[in-house]
Design a protein around this motif. Structure first.
Motif, PDB file in Angstrom:
ATOM      1  N   MET A   2       0.844  -1.197   0.000  1.00  0.00           N
ATOM      2  CA  MET A   2       0.000   0.000   0.000  1.00  0.00           C
ATOM      3  C   MET A   2       0.882   1.251   0.000  1.00  0.00           C
ATOM      4  O   MET A   2       1.882   1.309   0.712  1.00  0.00           O
ATOM      5  N   VAL A  85     -11.730   3.978   9.415  1.00  0.00           N
ATOM      6  CA  VAL A  85     -10.889   3.365   8.377  1.00  0.00           C
ATOM      7  C   VAL A  85     -11.658   2.214   7.747  1.00  0.00           C
ATOM      8  O   VAL A  85     -12.291   1.428   8.447  1.00  0.00           O
ATOM      9  N   THR A  87     -11.099  -0.750   4.473  1.00  0.00           N
ATOM     10  CA  THR A  87     -10.174  -1.344   3.516  1.00  0.00           C
ATOM     11  C   THR A  87     -10.935  -2.313   2.627  1.00  0.00           C
ATOM     12  O   THR A  87     -11.801  -3.041   3.103  1.00  0.00           O
ATOM     13  N   GLY A  88     -10.606  -2.305   1.346  1.00  0.00           N
ATOM     14  CA  GLY A  88     -11.247  -3.239   0.435  1.00  0.00           C
ATOM     15  C   GLY A  88     -11.155  -2.780  -1.000  1.00  0.00           C
ATOM     16  O   GLY A  88     -10.429  -1.840  -1.336  1.00  0.00           O
ATOM     17  N   GLU A  89     -11.916  -3.458  -1.847  1.00  0.00           N
ATOM     18  CA  GLU A  89     -11.937  -3.131  -3.269  1.00  0.00           C
ATOM     19  C   GLU A  89     -12.985  -2.065  -3.564  1.00  0.00           C
ATOM     20  O   GLU A  89     -14.043  -2.034  -2.951  1.00  0.00           O
ATOM     21  N   VAL A 107     -16.694   1.037  -0.745  1.00  0.00           N
ATOM     22  CA  VAL A 107     -15.627   0.138  -0.311  1.00  0.00           C
ATOM     23  C   VAL A 107     -16.143  -0.574   0.928  1.00  0.00           C
ATOM     24  O   VAL A 107     -16.474   0.078   1.926  1.00  0.00           O
ATOM     25  N   SER A 108     -16.255  -1.878   0.846  1.00  0.00           N
ATOM     26  CA  SER A 108     -16.753  -2.705   1.960  1.00  0.00           C
ATOM     27  C   SER A 108     -18.058  -2.160   2.538  1.00  0.00           C
ATOM     28  O   SER A 108     -18.246  -2.081   3.745  1.00  0.00           O
ATOM     29  N   TYR A 139      -7.779  -1.889  -5.021  1.00  0.00           N
ATOM     30  CA  TYR A 139      -7.736  -2.146  -3.584  1.00  0.00           C
ATOM     31  C   TYR A 139      -7.231  -0.894  -2.871  1.00  0.00           C
ATOM     32  O   TYR A 139      -6.177  -0.353  -3.221  1.00  0.00           O
ATOM     33  N   VAL A 140      -7.984  -0.407  -1.874  1.00  0.00           N
ATOM     34  CA  VAL A 140      -7.649   0.840  -1.188  1.00  0.00           C
ATOM     35  C   VAL A 140      -7.854   0.715   0.315  1.00  0.00           C
ATOM     36  O   VAL A 140      -8.578  -0.161   0.796  1.00  0.00           O
ATOM     37  N   GLU A 141      -7.210   1.596   1.021  1.00  0.00           N
ATOM     38  CA  GLU A 141      -7.478   1.809   2.449  1.00  0.00           C
ATOM     39  C   GLU A 141      -7.838   3.277   2.573  1.00  0.00           C
ATOM     40  O   GLU A 141      -7.086   4.150   2.143  1.00  0.00           O
ATOM     41  N   HIS A 143      -9.180   6.443   5.054  1.00  0.00           N
ATOM     42  CA  HIS A 143      -9.447   7.059   6.353  1.00  0.00           C
ATOM     43  C   HIS A 143     -10.437   8.181   6.067  1.00  0.00           C
ATOM     44  O   HIS A 143     -10.222   8.984   5.152  1.00  0.00           O
ATOM     45  N   GLU A 159      -3.193   0.400  -3.606  1.00  0.00           N
ATOM     46  CA  GLU A 159      -2.289  -0.744  -3.753  1.00  0.00           C
ATOM     47  C   GLU A 159      -1.404  -0.530  -4.982  1.00  0.00           C
ATOM     48  O   GLU A 159      -1.880  -0.220  -6.076  1.00  0.00           O
TER      49      GLU A 159
END
Length: 161
Positions: A2, A85, A87-89, A107-108, A139-141, A143, A159
């Motif tokens: 990441m 936060v 995380t996911g696609e 995302v998620s 794919y990202v995280e 905040h 990613e």
């Protein structure tokens, strides 16, 4: 792996309030002299009553001060534990072009929507959309903070291969 793609640069200094406060104080102290100057020089160009213009300037000043206060609240949220936060696609990416560009995705199960002109400059609005960092399946995280039902992105990791 990441990599950080975006991080807010929001900051605030109490001195930002100074011009607005000074304007209000000086305007109220010298209202009589301002009216005389208006009657002598400016009334020729504007057919408005002095107090109408004065009221408009005061309202503008108060709105600007409220905007700064809102910015302070966002900073407090970002620095507090209210930041979340996920995380996911990236899923369900929708992009609309017009006078401005709007993107939305989830995302998620968390929904994000922003506009490159309407979103405050200290939140992610994918203004560098030519980088293609946001795409379906990426794919990202993220905040983010929540405010009035909106999710504002404060930090974005993508990613990288």
């Amino acid at each position: 792996m990441m990599e950080i793609y975006y991080e807010t640069t929001i900051s605030f200094n109490c001195i930002e309030f100074l011009p607005y406060v000074l304007f209000l104080v000086i305007s109220l102290i010298f209202i009589g002299k301002l009216k005389k100057l208006y009657d002598l020089y400016i009334k020729l160009f504007f057919k408005f009553n002095f107090f109408v213009l004065f009221f408009i300037f005061i309202i503008y000043n108060l709105a600007s001060t409220a905007s700064l206060y809102s910015k302070m609240q966002y900073i407090a949220k970002i620095k507090s534990l209210e930041q979340r936060v996920v995380t996911g696609e990236i899923e369900k990416l929708v992009e609309k072009e017009g006078a401005s560009r709007t993107q939305s995705f989830s995302v998620s199960g968390v929904f994000f929507k922003y506009n490159n002109y309407q979103t405050a400059p200290y939140f992610f609005a994918n203004r560098k959309y030519n980088d293609k960092a946001i795409f379906d399946g990426g794919y990202v995280e993220i905040h983010y903070i929540q405010d009035n039902g909106n999710n504002y992105i404060t930090k974005l990791f993508i990613e990288k291969d």
